[in-house]
Design an enzyme around this catalytic site. Structure first.
Site, short mmCIF file in Angstrom:
data_model
loop_
_atom_site.label_atom_id
_atom_site.label_comp_id
_atom_site.label_asym_id
_atom_site.label_seq_id
_atom_site.Cartn_x
_atom_site.Cartn_y
_atom_site.Cartn_z
N LEU A 147 0.86 -1.18 0.00
CA LEU A 147 0.00 0.00 0.00
C LEU A 147 0.89 1.23 0.00
CD1 LEU A 147 -2.71 -0.97 2.68
CD2 LEU A 147 -2.94 -1.05 0.20
N ASP A 148 0.47 2.27 -0.74
CA ASP A 148 1.21 3.53 -0.74
C ASP A 148 1.32 4.06 0.69
OD1 ASP A 148 1.23 3.29 -3.48
OD2 ASP A 148 -0.35 4.78 -3.80
N GLN A 149 2.34 4.85 0.93
CA GLN A 149 2.57 5.36 2.29
C GLN A 149 1.37 6.13 2.84
OE1 GLN A 149 6.35 7.24 2.76
NE2 GLN A 149 5.93 8.04 4.79
#
Length: 275
Positions: free
Chosen positions: A124-126
């Site tokens: 997952l993106d930050q």
């Protein structure tokens, strides 16, 4: 790995079960040579047949993950002997880029879960909040990797976008590649990897804001963000692909659902399941 044979595997050999789960041949060979397989506490072989209700123990490689413990607890939504589904908070990276890092989700998980091996099945993106699957042994990692590749794991995201009217259900099938002018960005590119995003449904949650339910068939970097920006509806709070000046990305990994490969039970976890 310890599990009870479900009805679906009645009269299968253990080899046939793991072949159906597409375990690589190298791992099948190692299991075939193992003296540690047990069926109902009796030594067994990979070629032995099992019946519904048999208790099976299959050895897993003694691998360890290299994540430093963060001494912070991860939020666990589901866990069994072989996998877990955890919550990734906003602003936390999925995993370290440097083994010295100790403040990523995987650092929190290695501290929280009683296993020397924990590895993510997807990323997952930050700035994305939400649910993420981790494997607790190398065999389950390979099984879940293949299930993800074969679209046997359903991942539903919720994204808020600016819109005057609900956005119709649709499939966005556009390849995504690196943006050579911006190393942190991705873009639609004919030479990129195929990326498929399904907008399942939408609803207006307030004036000018539409919430989308989105399912992924592929997991390219920034896929949802790139695809929604391409159709003119970037995720609210996205500074890379929208006009936001704040890092307040209104995107979350909301639900994960799949058939457990060993037990054949339906695993369905949602952020609505309060923890």
């Amino acid at each position: 790995m310890k599990f009870t044979i479900p009805e679906q595997y009645n009269e299968y050999t253990l080899r046939e079960i793991f072949q159906q789960l597409k375990l690589p041949k190298k791992d099948l060979h190692q299991l075939n040579m193992s003296k540690e397989i047990k069926i109902n506490e009796q030594q067994a072989k990979l070629t032995d047949k099992v019946v519904t209700g048999d208790e099976v123990i299959v050895p897993t490689p003694k691998e360890k993950s290299n994540y430093l413990p963060s001494y912070r607890y991860a939020q666990i939504y589901y866990e069994d002997n072989d996998l877990a589904i955890v919550m990734k908070p906003k602003g936390v990276k999925t995993h370290p880029n440097d083994l010295k890092e100790s403040n990523t989700l995987m650092n929190h998980i290695i501290y929280t879960i009683d296993s020397d091996y924990v590895e993510p099945i997807h990323r997952l993106d930050q700035e994305t909040v939400g649910l993420l699957i981790v494997a607790k042994n190398p065999i389950m990692k390979k099984i879940l990797d293949r299930m993800l590749e074969d679209n046997q794991i359903t991942r539903v995201y919720k994204a808020n976008v600016k819109a005057l009217l609900p956005i119709k259900p649709q499939t966005i099938d556009m390849p995504i590649g690196k943006d050579k002018f911006h190393p942190n960005k991705r873009r639609i590119s004919n030479t990129g990897q195929r990326a498929i995003t399904h907008i399942l449904s939408s609803q207006m949650i307030k004036e000018g804001v539409c919430q989308l339910d989105i399912k992924l068939d592929t997991g390219r970097t920034h896929q949802i963000r790139v695809h929604l920006a391409e159709i003119g509806h970037p995720v609210i709070g996205d500074p890379l692909y929208g006009d936001s000046t704040l890092r307040q990305l209104e995107l979350n990994s909301h639900q994960i659902e799949f058939i457990h490969p060993l037990t054949h039970e339906l695993i369905s976890v949602s952020l609505d399941d309060k923890k």
